[in-house]
Design a protein around this motif. Structure first.
Motif, PDB file in Angstrom:
ATOM      1  N   SER A   1      -9.329   5.526   2.886  1.00 63.23           N
ATOM      2  CA  SER A   1      -9.509   6.549   3.914  1.00 63.23           C
ATOM      3  C   SER A   1      -8.203   7.301   4.145  1.00 63.23           C
ATOM      4  CB  SER A   1      -9.973   5.910   5.228  1.00 63.23           C
ATOM      5  OG  SER A   1      -8.893   5.232   5.833  1.00 63.23           O
ATOM      6  N   LYS A   2      -8.334   8.532   4.613  1.00 59.90           N
ATOM      7  CA  LYS A   2      -7.139   9.322   4.909  1.00 59.90           C
ATOM      8  C   LYS A   2      -6.297   8.643   5.996  1.00 59.90           C
ATOM      9  CE  LYS A   2      -7.671  13.602   6.391  1.00 59.90           C
ATOM     10  NZ  LYS A   2      -7.855  15.076   6.467  1.00 59.90           N
ATOM     11  N   LYS A   3      -6.985   7.934   6.900  1.00 57.44           N
ATOM     12  CA  LYS A   3      -6.290   7.225   7.983  1.00 57.44           C
ATOM     13  C   LYS A   3      -5.276   6.227   7.434  1.00 57.44           C
ATOM     14  CE  LYS A   3      -9.574   7.316  11.845  1.00 57.44           C
ATOM     15  NZ  LYS A   3     -10.537   6.497  12.624  1.00 57.44           N
ATOM     16  N   THR A   4      -5.637   5.601   6.334  1.00 56.00           N
ATOM     17  CA  THR A   4      -4.736   4.605   5.712  1.00 56.00           C
ATOM     18  C   THR A   4      -3.433   5.268   5.280  1.00 56.00           C
ATOM     19  OG1 THR A   4      -6.668   3.401   4.909  1.00 56.00           O
ATOM     20  CG2 THR A   4      -4.558   2.842   3.908  1.00 56.00           C
ATOM     21  N   ILE A   5      -3.524   6.477   4.749  1.00 59.50           N
ATOM     22  CA  ILE A   5      -2.319   7.204   4.336  1.00 59.50           C
ATOM     23  C   ILE A   5      -1.469   7.525   5.560  1.00 59.50           C
ATOM     24  CG2 ILE A   5      -1.405   9.282   3.220  1.00 59.50           C
ATOM     25  CD1 ILE A   5      -3.924   9.377   1.515  1.00 59.50           C
ATOM     26  N   TYR A   6      -2.138   7.955   6.638  1.00 57.25           N
ATOM     27  CA  TYR A   6      -1.402   8.340   7.849  1.00 57.25           C
ATOM     28  C   TYR A   6      -0.748   7.159   8.563  1.00 57.25           C
ATOM     29  CZ  TYR A   6      -2.976  13.166   7.514  1.00 57.25           C
ATOM     30  OH  TYR A   6      -3.173  14.466   7.091  1.00 57.25           O
TER      31      TYR A   6
ATOM     32  N   MET B   1       0.827  -1.219   0.000  1.00 62.37           N
ATOM     33  CA  MET B   1       0.000   0.000   0.000  1.00 62.37           C
ATOM     34  C   MET B   1       0.860   1.268   0.000  1.00 62.37           C
ATOM     35  SD  MET B   1      -2.833   1.596  -0.118  1.00 62.37           S
ATOM     36  CE  MET B   1      -4.126   0.373  -0.005  1.00 62.37           C
ATOM     37  N   ARG B   2       1.957   1.221   0.753  1.00 69.01           N
ATOM     38  CA  ARG B   2       2.855   2.379   0.801  1.00 69.01           C
ATOM     39  C   ARG B   2       3.314   2.781  -0.604  1.00 69.01           C
ATOM     40  NH1 ARG B   2       6.749   5.139   4.022  1.00 69.01           N
ATOM     41  NH2 ARG B   2       8.605   5.603   2.796  1.00 69.01           N
ATOM     42  N   GLU B   3       3.687   1.769  -1.396  1.00 70.27           N
ATOM     43  CA  GLU B   3       4.168   2.044  -2.756  1.00 70.27           C
ATOM     44  C   GLU B   3       3.051   2.613  -3.633  1.00 70.27           C
ATOM     45  OE1 GLU B   3       6.366  -0.339  -6.360  1.00 70.27           O
ATOM     46  OE2 GLU B   3       6.640  -1.092  -4.321  1.00 70.27           O
ATOM     47  N   LYS B   4       1.834   2.102  -3.449  1.00 66.32           N
ATOM     48  CA  LYS B   4       0.692   2.603  -4.228  1.00 66.32           C
ATOM     49  C   LYS B   4       0.402   4.063  -3.885  1.00 66.32           C
ATOM     50  CE  LYS B   4      -1.735  -1.785  -4.952  1.00 66.32           C
ATOM     51  NZ  LYS B   4      -2.924  -2.590  -4.588  1.00 66.32           N
ATOM     52  N   ILE B   5       0.512   4.390  -2.610  1.00 71.38           N
ATOM     53  CA  ILE B   5       0.293   5.779  -2.175  1.00 71.38           C
ATOM     54  C   ILE B   5       1.351   6.696  -2.799  1.00 71.38           C
ATOM     55  CG2 ILE B   5       0.286   7.363  -0.202  1.00 71.38           C
ATOM     56  CD1 ILE B   5      -0.766   4.942   1.483  1.00 71.38           C
ATOM     57  N   ILE B   6       2.606   6.250  -2.768  1.00 77.75           N
ATOM     58  CA  ILE B   6       3.699   7.041  -3.352  1.00 77.75           C
ATOM     59  C   ILE B   6       3.459   7.259  -4.847  1.00 77.75           C
ATOM     60  CG2 ILE B   6       6.155   6.978  -3.987  1.00 77.75           C
ATOM     61  CD1 ILE B   6       6.716   5.761  -1.233  1.00 77.75           C
ATOM     62  N   ASN B   7       3.063   6.194  -5.542  1.00 73.32           N
ATOM     63  CA  ASN B   7       2.842   6.303  -6.989  1.00 73.32           C
ATOM     64  C   ASN B   7       1.705   7.274  -7.323  1.00 73.32           C
ATOM     65  OD1 ASN B   7       4.900   4.520  -7.554  1.00 73.32           O
ATOM     66  ND2 ASN B   7       3.579   2.721  -7.655  1.00 73.32           N
ATOM     67  N   LYS B   8       0.610   7.179  -6.588  1.00 74.68           N
ATOM     68  CA  LYS B   8      -0.532   8.069  -6.845  1.00 74.68           C
ATOM     69  C   LYS B   8      -0.179   9.514  -6.467  1.00 74.68           C
ATOM     70  CE  LYS B   8      -3.942   7.546  -8.353  1.00 74.68           C
ATOM     71  NZ  LYS B   8      -4.393   7.864  -9.744  1.00 74.68           N
ATOM     72  N   ALA B   9       0.495   9.673  -5.317  1.00 73.86           N
ATOM     73  CA  ALA B   9       0.893  11.023  -4.883  1.00 73.86           C
ATOM     74  C   ALA B   9       1.858  11.649  -5.889  1.00 73.86           C
ATOM     75  CB  ALA B   9       1.543  10.958  -3.500  1.00 73.86           C
ATOM     76  N   THR B  10       2.766  10.866  -6.436  1.00 71.28           N
ATOM     77  CA  THR B  10       3.714  11.354  -7.449  1.00 71.28           C
ATOM     78  C   THR B  10       2.958  11.895  -8.653  1.00 71.28           C
ATOM     79  OG1 THR B  10       5.398   9.735  -6.782  1.00 71.28           O
ATOM     80  CG2 THR B  10       5.648  10.722  -8.961  1.00 71.28           C
ATOM     81  N   GLU B  11       2.010  11.104  -9.119  1.00 71.91           N
ATOM     82  CA  GLU B  11       1.208  11.511 -10.286  1.00 71.91           C
ATOM     83  C   GLU B  11       0.462  12.828 -10.008  1.00 71.91           C
ATOM     84  OE1 GLU B  11      -2.999  10.032 -12.087  1.00 71.91           O
ATOM     85  OE2 GLU B  11      -1.612   8.436 -11.504  1.00 71.91           O
ATOM     86  N   LEU B  12      -0.163  12.926  -8.842  1.00 72.45           N
ATOM     87  CA  LEU B  12      -0.937  14.124  -8.504  1.00 72.45           C
ATOM     88  C   LEU B  12      -0.038  15.343  -8.283  1.00 72.45           C
ATOM     89  CD1 LEU B  12      -3.613  12.563  -6.113  1.00 72.45           C
ATOM     90  CD2 LEU B  12      -3.987  13.423  -8.427  1.00 72.45           C
TER      91      LEU B  12
END
Length: 201
Positions: free
Chosen positions: A33-38, A1-12
């Motif tokens: 959820s935002k909690k998942t990111i945190y 999940m961490r890698e998926k968050i990084i990839n999506k955040a990079t794109e945005l």
């Protein structure tokens, strides 16, 4: 999940800018959820830091691959330019400028890492160019590699090169040609002119 968050955040971040994108935006885009990111990132600054250095490592790997397979140092520099522009989404949100303005500590660490990487790879490229008679054997390799880095970072300064007047692709293309014409031999000049002629859009 961490890698998926990084990839999506990079794109945005690259599409909309570091400042504009919120943690809510990323959570909404990913349908989590935002909690998942945190769970993975304490705050937005930590996420920006992870994205920045992940992108840096990805670009470094690509540059190494280009350096190992390019025909000559002139085409190598142009291939690196194209690769970097693609990965930075043509820098339409001025990521370096935004990083410097809103996350100065991350920017300073990144700039030093960029200098170390670029200084080493450009120095190797210049030496290869001298050895193959593409660049003049009288150039000061260490000095030129430092000047190249200074110029490449300088053209990204919005104060001197406002984005409404200069697009990044034009700036990088023009600076590359300026840099190369100053150091090529007659043999290198033929390669450069042929390459520019073949690749003019």
């Amino acid at each position: 999940m961490r890698e998926k968050i990084i990839n999506k955040a990079t794109e945005l971040f690259l599409n909309l800018g570091f400042k504009s994108v919120t943690m809510d935006d990323i959570a909404t885009e990913m349908a989590i959820s935002k909690k998942t990111i945190y769970v993975h990132f304490k705050n937005k600054t930590k996420l920006v830091e992870a994205v920045t250095f992940h992108l840096f490592d990805t670009i470094c790997d690509g540059i190494d691959c280009i350096c190992n397979t390019s025909k000559n140092p002139i085409e190598e520099l142009y291939a690196i330019k194209m690769f970097v522009m693609q990965h930075l989404n043509n820098e339409k949100t001025s990521p370096q400028y935004q990083l410097k303005k809103y996350y100065p500590q991350i920017h300073d660490v990144l700039k030093f890492k960029q200098f170390e990487k670029m200084h080493d790879s450009v120095r190797d490229s210049l030496k290869h160019g001298v050895d193959t008679d593409v660049f003049r054997n009288t150039i000061d390799i260490d000095f030129i590699s430092r000047m190249y880095f200074t110029g490449m970072t300088g053209i990204k300064d919005n104060m001197f090169f406002p984005p409404e007047q200069y697009n990044m692709d034009y700036l990088m293309e023009s600076y590359l040609e300026y840099h190369l014409r100053a150091i090529v031999t007659e043999k290198g000049m033929k390669i450069l002119n042929n390459f520019i002629k073949q690749n003019q859009s």
